[in-house]
Design a protein around this motif. Sequence first.
Motif, PDB file in Angstrom:
ATOM      1  N   ARG A   1       7.098   1.429  -6.035  1.00 35.87           N
ATOM      2  CA  ARG A   1       6.637   1.910  -7.346  1.00 35.87           C
ATOM      3  C   ARG A   1       5.252   2.537  -7.235  1.00 35.87           C
ATOM      4  NH1 ARG A   1       6.061  -2.886 -10.974  1.00 35.87           N
ATOM      5  NH2 ARG A   1       8.327  -2.973 -10.717  1.00 35.87           N
ATOM      6  N   ASN A   2       4.383   1.935  -6.414  1.00 37.00           N
ATOM      7  CA  ASN A   2       3.035   2.480  -6.226  1.00 37.00           C
ATOM      8  C   ASN A   2       3.064   3.899  -5.665  1.00 37.00           C
ATOM      9  OD1 ASN A   2       1.904   0.092  -7.116  1.00 37.00           O
ATOM     10  ND2 ASN A   2       1.471  -0.701  -5.064  1.00 37.00           N
ATOM     11  N   ALA A   3       4.143   4.208  -4.943  1.00 34.51           N
ATOM     12  CA  ALA A   3       4.279   5.544  -4.354  1.00 34.51           C
ATOM     13  C   ALA A   3       5.164   6.455  -5.199  1.00 34.51           C
ATOM     14  CB  ALA A   3       4.857   5.427  -2.947  1.00 34.51           C
TER      15      ALA A   3
ATOM     16  N   ASP B   1       0.848  -1.192   0.000  1.00 37.77           N
ATOM     17  CA  ASP B   1       0.000   0.000   0.000  1.00 37.77           C
ATOM     18  C   ASP B   1       0.886   1.246   0.000  1.00 37.77           C
ATOM     19  OD1 ASP B   1      -1.907   1.938   0.372  1.00 37.77           O
ATOM     20  OD2 ASP B   1      -2.404   1.368   2.425  1.00 37.77           O
ATOM     21  N   PRO B   2       0.671   2.173  -0.918  1.00 35.86           N
ATOM     22  CA  PRO B   2       1.545   3.350  -0.994  1.00 35.86           C
ATOM     23  C   PRO B   2       1.451   4.278   0.212  1.00 35.86           C
ATOM     24  CG  PRO B   2      -0.316   3.601  -2.489  1.00 35.86           C
ATOM     25  CD  PRO B   2      -0.340   2.181  -1.999  1.00 35.86           C
ATOM     26  N   HIS B   3       0.381   4.155   1.013  1.00 35.23           N
ATOM     27  CA  HIS B   3       0.209   5.103   2.117  1.00 35.23           C
ATOM     28  C   HIS B   3       1.371   5.056   3.105  1.00 35.23           C
ATOM     29  CE1 HIS B   3      -1.627   7.641   5.136  1.00 35.23           C
ATOM     30  NE2 HIS B   3      -1.444   6.689   6.034  1.00 35.23           N
ATOM     31  N   ILE B   4       1.896   3.856   3.389  1.00 36.01           N
ATOM     32  CA  ILE B   4       2.995   3.763   4.352  1.00 36.01           C
ATOM     33  C   ILE B   4       4.233   4.492   3.831  1.00 36.01           C
ATOM     34  CG2 ILE B   4       3.864   1.529   3.498  1.00 36.01           C
ATOM     35  CD1 ILE B   4       4.430   0.800   6.453  1.00 36.01           C
ATOM     36  N   PHE B   5       4.431   4.462   2.507  1.00 34.47           N
ATOM     37  CA  PHE B   5       5.535   5.213   1.908  1.00 34.47           C
ATOM     38  C   PHE B   5       5.237   6.714   1.929  1.00 34.47           C
ATOM     39  CE2 PHE B   5       6.132   1.020  -0.060  1.00 34.47           C
ATOM     40  CZ  PHE B   5       7.497   0.841   0.108  1.00 34.47           C
ATOM     41  N   ASN B   6       4.001   7.076   1.596  1.00 34.55           N
ATOM     42  CA  ASN B   6       3.638   8.497   1.585  1.00 34.55           C
ATOM     43  C   ASN B   6       3.731   9.106   2.982  1.00 34.55           C
ATOM     44  OD1 ASN B   6       3.114   8.445  -1.179  1.00 34.55           O
ATOM     45  ND2 ASN B   6       0.965   7.882  -0.889  1.00 34.55           N
ATOM     46  N   TYR B   7       3.345   8.326   3.988  1.00 37.64           N
ATOM     47  CA  TYR B   7       3.470   8.778   5.373  1.00 37.64           C
ATOM     48  C   TYR B   7       4.936   9.073   5.697  1.00 37.64           C
ATOM     49  CZ  TYR B   7       3.377   8.526  10.506  1.00 37.64           C
ATOM     50  OH  TYR B   7       3.532   8.786  11.851  1.00 37.64           O
ATOM     51  N   THR B   8       5.818   8.171   5.277  1.00 28.94           N
ATOM     52  CA  THR B   8       7.246   8.343   5.550  1.00 28.94           C
ATOM     53  C   THR B   8       7.811   9.535   4.791  1.00 28.94           C
ATOM     54  OG1 THR B   8       7.372   5.931   5.790  1.00 28.94           O
ATOM     55  CG2 THR B   8       9.460   7.136   5.657  1.00 28.94           C
ATOM     56  N   LEU B   9       7.400   9.696   3.542  1.00 29.01           N
ATOM     57  CA  LEU B   9       7.842  10.854   2.753  1.00 29.01           C
ATOM     58  C   LEU B   9       7.494  12.159   3.467  1.00 29.01           C
ATOM     59  CD1 LEU B   9       6.740   9.745  -0.839  1.00 29.01           C
ATOM     60  CD2 LEU B   9       9.099  10.000  -0.039  1.00 29.01           C
ATOM     61  N   ALA B  10       6.263  12.237   3.966  1.00 29.01           N
ATOM     62  CA  ALA B  10       5.817  13.461   4.637  1.00 29.01           C
ATOM     63  C   ALA B  10       6.622  13.722   5.905  1.00 29.01           C
ATOM     64  CB  ALA B  10       4.327  13.354   4.966  1.00 29.01           C
ATOM     65  N   LYS B  11       6.909  12.668   6.660  1.00 33.30           N
ATOM     66  CA  LYS B  11       7.654  12.831   7.906  1.00 33.30           C
ATOM     67  C   LYS B  11       9.113  13.211   7.654  1.00 33.30           C
ATOM     68  CE  LYS B  11       4.462  11.973  10.957  1.00 33.30           C
ATOM     69  NZ  LYS B  11       4.058  13.022  11.951  1.00 33.30           N
ATOM     70  N   VAL B  12       9.697  12.649   6.597  1.00 29.37           N
ATOM     71  CA  VAL B  12      11.096  12.949   6.284  1.00 29.37           C
ATOM     72  C   VAL B  12      11.217  14.297   5.577  1.00 29.37           C
ATOM     73  CG1 VAL B  12      13.122  12.158   4.978  1.00 29.37           C
ATOM     74  CG2 VAL B  12      11.729  10.516   6.242  1.00 29.37           C
ATOM     75  N   GLY B  13      10.162  14.691   4.857  1.00 24.79           N
ATOM     76  CA  GLY B  13      10.166  15.980   4.181  1.00 24.79           C
ATOM     77  C   GLY B  13      10.839  15.969   2.830  1.00 24.79           C
ATOM     78  N   VAL B  14      10.642  14.884   2.076  1.00 27.07           N
ATOM     79  CA  VAL B  14      11.211  14.791   0.734  1.00 27.07           C
ATOM     80  C   VAL B  14      10.130  14.320  -0.232  1.00 27.07           C
ATOM     81  CG1 VAL B  14      13.577  14.342   1.492  1.00 27.07           C
ATOM     82  CG2 VAL B  14      11.996  12.425   1.173  1.00 27.07           C
ATOM     83  N   SER B  15      10.365  14.540  -1.526  1.00 30.86           N
ATOM     84  CA  SER B  15       9.433  14.067  -2.545  1.00 30.86           C
ATOM     85  C   SER B  15       9.797  12.650  -2.960  1.00 30.86           C
ATOM     86  CB  SER B  15       9.485  14.984  -3.772  1.00 30.86           C
ATOM     87  OG  SER B  15      10.765  14.912  -4.384  1.00 30.86           O
TER      88      SER B  15
END
Length: 211
Positions: A198-200, A165-179
């Motif tokens: 890839r999904n994220a 599920d891409p959400h776990i990656f998107n959550y991490t992206l937001a916390k780390v502050g990168v695209s």
Amino acid sequence: MIKAVFFDFYYTLCVWGQSLEPRLRKITERYGFEVDPERYVKARENLYAEASGSDPTTHSLLGTMQEIIGSYCEFIKGLGVQEHVEQIAWELLQSEHSLFAASAATLYDDAIPTLEHLRDAGFKLAIVSNWDTPLDPLTERLGIAHYFDIIVASHDERVKSAKPDPHIFNYTLAKVGVSAEAVVHVGDTYEADIVGARNAGIRSIKIDREG
């Protein structure tokens, strides 16, 4: 430009004692069963695919344990074993899984040198793992927690998501502050790590610790 590296945890940075195959062979030999290499490869892939598709946020710790035991029984059956399936599965779990043998966790030899090199080079680092218990205490015991900007495990109610599920990656992206375009994810499982990243929209590298 790559600014951050995400890592899976189990079979990427850490392993429980020996890798799966030698521990399995040691156990099955006691029961007079020889593991067929081709069957092992297919059964292992099915085991990891099933684990990747499981969502630890949807059931209790007891439910998680029951699901894991069931998955390992199917893994043993996939090897062609007909007798003592539950006993072999339980012995394998006792030798491996964090719910039963967390104290046996060890880092791969290249884990700390790699993390130190990346941190010194200025990369942000994160763990993104399908994990059914808190990872922070374990990473602290292993001496690697301080390398990471965040450690994200699927059991966390703040995440409520498991790879792929891409959400776990998107959550991490937001916390780390990168695209997503600025991240590479490293992991050992095709479905969870490669497809999930890839999904994220994240590039990925598959690592094979068993050769």
